[in-house]
Design a protein around this motif. Sequence first.
Motif, PDB file in Angstrom:
ATOM      1  N   PRO A 108       0.754  -1.180   0.039  1.00  0.00           N
ATOM      2  CA  PRO A 108       0.014  -0.156  -0.023  1.00  0.00           C
ATOM      3  C   PRO A 108       0.894   1.291   0.077  1.00  0.00           C
ATOM      4  O   PRO A 108       1.944   1.171   0.303  1.00  0.00           O
ATOM      5  N   LEU A 109       0.262   2.081  -0.523  1.00  0.00           N
ATOM      6  CA  LEU A 109       1.033   3.554  -0.332  1.00  0.00           C
ATOM      7  C   LEU A 109       0.906   3.998   1.214  1.00  0.00           C
ATOM      8  O   LEU A 109       2.067   4.525   1.348  1.00  0.00           O
ATOM      9  N   SER A 110      -0.102   3.955   1.700  1.00  0.00           N
ATOM     10  CA  SER A 110      -0.049   4.438   2.946  1.00  0.00           C
ATOM     11  C   SER A 110       0.677   3.660   4.243  1.00  0.00           C
ATOM     12  O   SER A 110       0.384   2.504   4.274  1.00  0.00           O
ATOM     13  N   SER A 111       1.682   4.260   4.690  1.00  0.00           N
ATOM     14  CA  SER A 111       2.433   3.634   5.790  1.00  0.00           C
ATOM     15  C   SER A 111       1.692   3.161   6.939  1.00  0.00           C
ATOM     16  O   SER A 111       1.964   2.292   7.675  1.00  0.00           O
ATOM     17  N   LYS A 112       0.628   4.029   7.254  1.00  0.00           N
ATOM     18  CA  LYS A 112      -0.203   3.812   8.426  1.00  0.00           C
ATOM     19  C   LYS A 112      -1.759   3.887   7.940  1.00  0.00           C
ATOM     20  O   LYS A 112      -2.266   2.803   7.923  1.00  0.00           O
ATOM     21  N   ASN A 113      -2.329   4.969   7.695  1.00  0.00           N
ATOM     22  CA  ASN A 113      -3.628   4.773   6.890  1.00  0.00           C
ATOM     23  C   ASN A 113      -3.765   6.532   6.518  1.00  0.00           C
ATOM     24  O   ASN A 113      -2.948   7.350   7.026  1.00  0.00           O
ATOM     25  N   HIS A 114      -4.713   6.891   5.731  1.00  0.00           N
ATOM     26  CA  HIS A 114      -5.168   7.818   5.310  1.00  0.00           C
ATOM     27  C   HIS A 114      -6.476   7.923   5.529  1.00  0.00           C
ATOM     28  O   HIS A 114      -7.328   7.145   4.781  1.00  0.00           O
ATOM     29  N   ILE A 115      -7.239   8.646   6.328  1.00  0.00           N
ATOM     30  CA  ILE A 115      -8.437   8.720   6.672  1.00  0.00           C
ATOM     31  C   ILE A 115      -9.307  10.204   6.462  1.00  0.00           C
ATOM     32  O   ILE A 115      -8.602  11.060   6.636  1.00  0.00           O
ATOM     33  N   ASP A 116     -10.222  10.256   5.805  1.00  0.00           N
ATOM     34  CA  ASP A 116     -11.252  11.199   5.776  1.00  0.00           C
ATOM     35  C   ASP A 116     -12.359  11.100   6.706  1.00  0.00           C
ATOM     36  O   ASP A 116     -13.299  10.367   6.329  1.00  0.00           O
ATOM     37  N   LEU A 117     -12.207  11.641   7.848  1.00  0.00           N
ATOM     38  CA  LEU A 117     -13.315  11.466   8.993  1.00  0.00           C
ATOM     39  C   LEU A 117     -13.802  12.685   9.139  1.00  0.00           C
ATOM     40  O   LEU A 117     -13.448  13.625   9.846  1.00  0.00           O
ATOM     41  N   PRO A 118     -15.289  12.837   8.795  1.00  0.00           N
ATOM     42  CA  PRO A 118     -16.130  14.031   8.837  1.00  0.00           C
ATOM     43  C   PRO A 118     -16.496  13.965  10.536  1.00  0.00           C
ATOM     44  O   PRO A 118     -16.701  13.176  11.102  1.00  0.00           O
ATOM     45  N   VAL A 119     -16.576  15.388  10.856  1.00  0.00           N
ATOM     46  CA  VAL A 119     -16.930  15.783  12.069  1.00  0.00           C
ATOM     47  C   VAL A 119     -18.208  16.675  12.018  1.00  0.00           C
ATOM     48  O   VAL A 119     -18.022  17.721  11.320  1.00  0.00           O
ATOM     49  N   ARG A 120     -19.187  16.578  12.777  1.00  0.00           N
ATOM     50  CA  ARG A 120     -20.271  17.554  12.792  1.00  0.00           C
ATOM     51  C   ARG A 120     -20.037  18.534  13.805  1.00  0.00           C
ATOM     52  O   ARG A 120     -19.970  18.503  15.065  1.00  0.00           O
ATOM     53  N   LEU A 121     -19.542  19.999  13.182  1.00  0.00           N
ATOM     54  CA  LEU A 121     -19.507  20.998  14.288  1.00  0.00           C
ATOM     55  C   LEU A 121     -20.890  21.489  14.799  1.00  0.00           C
ATOM     56  O   LEU A 121     -21.868  21.113  14.472  1.00  0.00           O
ATOM     57  N   PRO A 122     -20.659  22.329  16.000  1.00  0.00           N
ATOM     58  CA  PRO A 122     -21.852  23.017  16.721  1.00  0.00           C
ATOM     59  C   PRO A 122     -22.859  23.556  15.861  1.00  0.00           C
ATOM     60  O   PRO A 122     -23.893  23.964  16.163  1.00  0.00           O
ATOM     61  N   ASN A 123     -22.304  24.502  14.688  1.00  0.00           N
ATOM     62  CA  ASN A 123     -23.209  25.143  13.906  1.00  0.00           C
ATOM     63  C   ASN A 123     -23.855  24.281  13.056  1.00  0.00           C
ATOM     64  O   ASN A 123     -24.399  24.823  12.123  1.00  0.00           O
ATOM     65  N   GLY A 124     -23.615  22.919  12.814  1.00  0.00           N
ATOM     66  CA  GLY A 124     -24.141  22.031  11.888  1.00  0.00           C
ATOM     67  C   GLY A 124     -23.452  21.667  10.685  1.00  0.00           C
ATOM     68  O   GLY A 124     -23.509  21.067   9.865  1.00  0.00           O
ATOM     69  N   ARG A 125     -22.389  22.499  10.367  1.00  0.00           N
ATOM     70  CA  ARG A 125     -21.104  22.350   9.154  1.00  0.00           C
ATOM     71  C   ARG A 125     -20.711  20.997   9.510  1.00  0.00           C
ATOM     72  O   ARG A 125     -20.335  20.615  10.688  1.00  0.00           O
ATOM     73  N   VAL A 126     -20.098  20.406   8.277  1.00  0.00           N
ATOM     74  CA  VAL A 126     -19.447  19.186   8.532  1.00  0.00           C
ATOM     75  C   VAL A 126     -17.825  19.679   8.307  1.00  0.00           C
ATOM     76  O   VAL A 126     -17.688  20.144   7.075  1.00  0.00           O
TER      77      VAL A 126
END
Length: 372
Positions: free
Chosen positions: A173-191
């Motif tokens: 694999p390219l990633s020596s560990k991992n590459h993650i796109d982890l969304p988080v929902r902020l208090p104003n509703g934006r991701v």
Amino acid sequence: MKLPPKVRVATFNVALDRTRPGQLAAELAAGHRQPWHIARILQRVRPDIVLLNEFDHDGEGADDHHLQLFCQHYLARGEQGIDYPYRYLVPTNTGMLAPLALNGQGTPSLPTDGLGFGAFHGQYGFAVLSRFPLLVEQMRSFRHFLWQDMPGARLPHIEGKGYYGADVLQLLPLSSKNHIDLPVRLPNGRVLHLLACHPAPPIDEGPERRNSCRNHDELRLWHDYIRPEHSHYLTDDAGGTGGLNQDDDFVILGDLNADPEDGDGFREGIQALLADPRLNRDAALGRWKPASRGGFALRQTGPRTGSPKYWTHSQGLRLDYVLPSAGLQVQASGVYWPAPNKANAHLFWNKGGWPDRRASSDHRLVWLDIVL
């Protein structure tokens, strides 16, 4: 003047890596000094979201018992205790033994023949802590994306031929560990998309420069991911293709093991990423570029071009980054690194005024405030 509401995002290579599986869990249960100091730093800066690099775990991220222990018995303790109800241990390639020797010779063995360098599966892993909901069900992971599947990949060569054989490239694999796109929902509703990784350090290599090449392309993965016109080739571990949408909010964060001016490795990768107009220029290169005074106290770091103001590592390098997208407004930033004569200096320096990795980490926590 009252500042607008903000969310503080941070990255911290906590150096909680150990030589054998279970050692970190045992030390956390026993109350060792280093994790207490790491907790003290986090309590002082109080990030709402933080990536912890070099936090050992079981490799697949299934057993989060000692991450819970760290959160509940270290971070949440005392007058400055901070609670992180949302946490995620990230599956990793480190210490996952390849079925054949990566250099094509002999019987595969750890740590050198791990899909990512490590003495056991999960060494040098990473985790995310958050005060806001992590949308794990929407996460994208690129742990299994093959290095050879990157168009124009900078695969290592030696004496005019490829360092890795065709059979190795079919599984590496390219990633020596991992590459993650982890969304988080902020208090104003934006991701907010957390683009987290910890590329291979460009060290412990020969003339083939295999780790420098891997570091360069691990950075390129995120650089391509944030540009729709460059991300068509990317396939995540669930089979999804492409990268972010043009209007998505994101932050690239982690110990990227790349300094744009000094150290080992191919600097053009990190230089191109920092200069990309998809990033908030003030945070990457301008007035909100995280800084401290602590680096000015370093001695005998060797010749350096970059200013100590921006160093995040005790060897005099800028390696750790929080890089928000251009559409996000930044109101403050910093590197938490007090000078030897300041409060909490014992978390970083010994009595002789030298950096003390055993006290906390050889890296410094980098943080940035995003306006909600």
